[in-house]
Design a protein around this motif. Structure first.
Motif, PDB file in Angstrom:
ATOM      1  N   TYR A 137       0.840  -1.205   0.000  1.00 18.38           N
ATOM      2  CA  TYR A 137       0.000   0.000   0.000  1.00 18.38           C
ATOM      3  C   TYR A 137       0.875   1.256   0.000  1.00 18.38           C
ATOM      4  CZ  TYR A 137      -4.009   2.940   1.154  1.00 18.38           C
ATOM      5  OH  TYR A 137      -4.999   3.879   1.115  1.00 18.38           O
ATOM      6  N   LYS A 141       1.639   4.267  -2.993  1.00  8.09           N
ATOM      7  CA  LYS A 141       1.466   5.702  -2.696  1.00  8.09           C
ATOM      8  C   LYS A 141       2.729   6.463  -3.078  1.00  8.09           C
ATOM      9  CE  LYS A 141      -1.086   7.848   0.662  1.00  8.09           C
ATOM     10  NZ  LYS A 141      -2.373   7.919   0.000  1.00  8.09           N
ATOM     11  N   ASP A 148      -5.694   7.602  -1.848  1.00  5.06           N
ATOM     12  CA  ASP A 148      -6.150   6.405  -1.129  1.00  5.06           C
ATOM     13  C   ASP A 148      -7.250   5.630  -1.877  1.00  5.06           C
ATOM     14  OD1 ASP A 148      -4.410   6.669   0.937  1.00  5.06           O
ATOM     15  OD2 ASP A 148      -5.736   7.976   2.103  1.00  5.06           O
TER      16      ASP A 148
END
Ligand code: ATP
Ligand code: MG
Ligand code: MG
Ligand code: MG
Length: 469
Positions: A137, A141, A148
């Motif tokens: 995750y 990013k 998100d």
């Protein structure tokens, strides 16, 4: 327009520039792997390198792997012709790290390829990660700058990849392309995720475990990377098409079908064109890898695929065997990338012609029986197992051919009844022999028949056999 052959080279050359060794595709028949019916992913030939059993000279590799998903854990046969994105045979582009780079390297390489080499618009891309994979995750990013809402956590088997019941496995991260509101369907993880709007085209697998027995998973010696990108899917995206069947390669095949049958490929019978084009590729590549149509195991899966296509050729009104006449177009499209196709061209043509010539004699008769038997049935009804068995036994209709024939009318088959009819026939044959007094040879004969019969049965009911031959 960038053609399929060029897209394949761009992928392989990109990873070669990043120090990956180009590995040729391995055979569709996995070597020394009785757990698998057909090669179903790029990692199959590297299985032992992941588990540490085999030491490779080079810790990175890239390939375009021939895959067949028509049986076992990954079985897409029923989808073919009816979804825009599933094939029985397809090519999986992949890059692999054997204990070399891990999540960060894999995500960075993937992101740079799709945004710089392939020039995909970044605002149409989104990804999934396994629900507890905070590391992946965070990397998405950082590397892609995703907000998100474009990194979706998925708590299901969709984001935990495994080759089969046993073997290397791990959490994965899938890359999707939003094809826009013109298509139905919600983002991955939503209730209507099965629509076509969000297309999965690349899966990055973070190989961390080996499933050594049911319920027993051990860590791999060194975390590794296995990725798989569907060549036909990325080609459709890069060519601005929403269906794999509208890419250059499939257009050529479907064009040949339309020309030989004089049936419009854009008309109401388009699904038949698609099934024929797809199954032709699967049949040709399987024959090139040494599989021949038969009544058991891999050969029976090949026979099912061929016969299903042949029924669609018949639906298009082909007066003569059709499949073999498409072989030159296929070889022209794919023969350079896969020389085995050129080498086996005559064998492929002969095998298709023989099988279709033989099958045509019973196909028409079987289809008219099917019509008679189902004349009174409406959507939601079931065809009796007895009739499905008669079609199988007398007319050589594999169960999924009958299923496929009834699908447009919403009629299902009583599969338990089918299995029972098959069992009854076996028992009767056994009884008839018991009266003949030939005890010794009889025992041998029944041993063989049971073995062949049993394998044949598993052959089409591959969900249950899990691909074990
Ligand atoms: P899907 O969810 O669409 O069935 P998958 O998650 O089963 O795909 P993976 O096992 O992740 O597929 O395989 C890696 C890639 O191979 C996929 O992202 C897709 O691009 C491609 N692929 C998988 N199955 C098929 C198929 N039957 N036909 C064409 N391409 C496929
Ligand atoms: Mg799938
Ligand atoms: Mg998927
Ligand atoms: Mg996937």
């Amino acid at each position: 327009m960038t053609g399929v052959n060029q897209i394949r080279s761009t992928f392989l050359d990109y990873f070669a520039r990043h120090d990956h060794e180009k590995a040729p595709s391995s055979s569709l028949v996995p070597h020394n792997d009785p757990t698998l019916m057909f090669t179903n992913a790029g990692m199959v030939q590297f299985k032992n390198a992941f588990t540490g059993v085999e030491k490779r000279r080079h810790p990175r590799a890239t390939s375009s792997q021939k895959c067949v998903r028509a049986g076992g854990k990954h079985n897409d046969l029923d989808n073919v012709g009816y979804t825009a994105r599933h094939h029985t045979f397809f090519e999986m582009l992949g890059n692999f790290s054997f204990g070399d780079y891990f999540k960060e390297g894999a995500i960075e390489l993937a992101w740079n390829l799709i945004t710089r080499e392939f020039d995909m618009p970044t605002d149409r891309l989104l990804v999934t990660v396994y629900h507890d994979d905070d590391e992946a995750y965070g990397l998405w990013k950082k590397i892609a700058g995703f907000s998100d809402d474009r990194i979706i956590r998925i708590d299901s088997s969709d984001n935990f990849w495994s080759m089969g019941e046993l073997g290397p496995c791990g959490p994965c991260s899938e890359i999707f392309f939003d094809q826009g509101e013109k298509l139905a369907g919600g983002p991955p993880g939503s209730a209507d995720q099965d629509g076509d709007r969000y297309l999965e085209f690349w899966n990055l697998v973070f190989m961390q475990y080996e499933q050594v027995a049911p319920g027993e998973r051990v860590p791999l010696p060194r975390p590794s990377i296995d990725t798989g990108m569907g060549l036909e899917r990325i080609a459709a995206l890069l060519q601005g098409e929403t269906s794999n069947y509208d890419t250059d390669l499939f257009r050529a095949l479907i064009g040949a079908v339309a020309e030989l049958t004089s049936v419009d490929a854009r008309g109401p019978q388009a699904a038949s064109h698609r099934v024929i084009a797809d199954h032709l590729r699967a049949s040709a590549f399987l024959v090139a890898d040494g599989v021949t149509p038969s009544n058991e195991g891999r050969g029976y899966v090949l026979r099912r695929i061929m016969r299903r296509a042949m029924r669609h050729a018949q639906l298009l009104g082909a007066a003569e065997p059709l499949m073999w006449r498409l072989v030159p177009t296929l070889v022209a499209q794919m023969g350079l990338a896969f020389p085995e196709l050129q080498r086996a061209e005559n064998l492929i043509r002969d095998t298709l012609q023989t099988e279709e010539t033989r099958f045509r004699t019973t196909l028409a008769r079987g289809l008219s029986i099917l019509d008679e038997e189902t004349a009174a049935l409406t959507a939601g009804a079931q065809l009796s197992g007895e009739t499905a068995f008669k079609l199988y036994d007398t007319y050589g209709f594999p169960l999924d051919l009958t299923e496929d024939a009834l699908r447009p009318r919403g009629i299902a088959i009583d599969k338990d009844g089918f299995a029972a009819a098959m069992e009854r026939q076996r028992a009767e044959a056994r009884k008839a022999w018991a009266g003949s007094g030939e005890t010794a040879t009889e025992a041998v004969w029944f041993a063989i028949k049971d073995r062949v019969g049993a394998t044949e049965f598993l052959g089409y009911d591959t969900e249950k056999s899990e691909g074990v031959v």
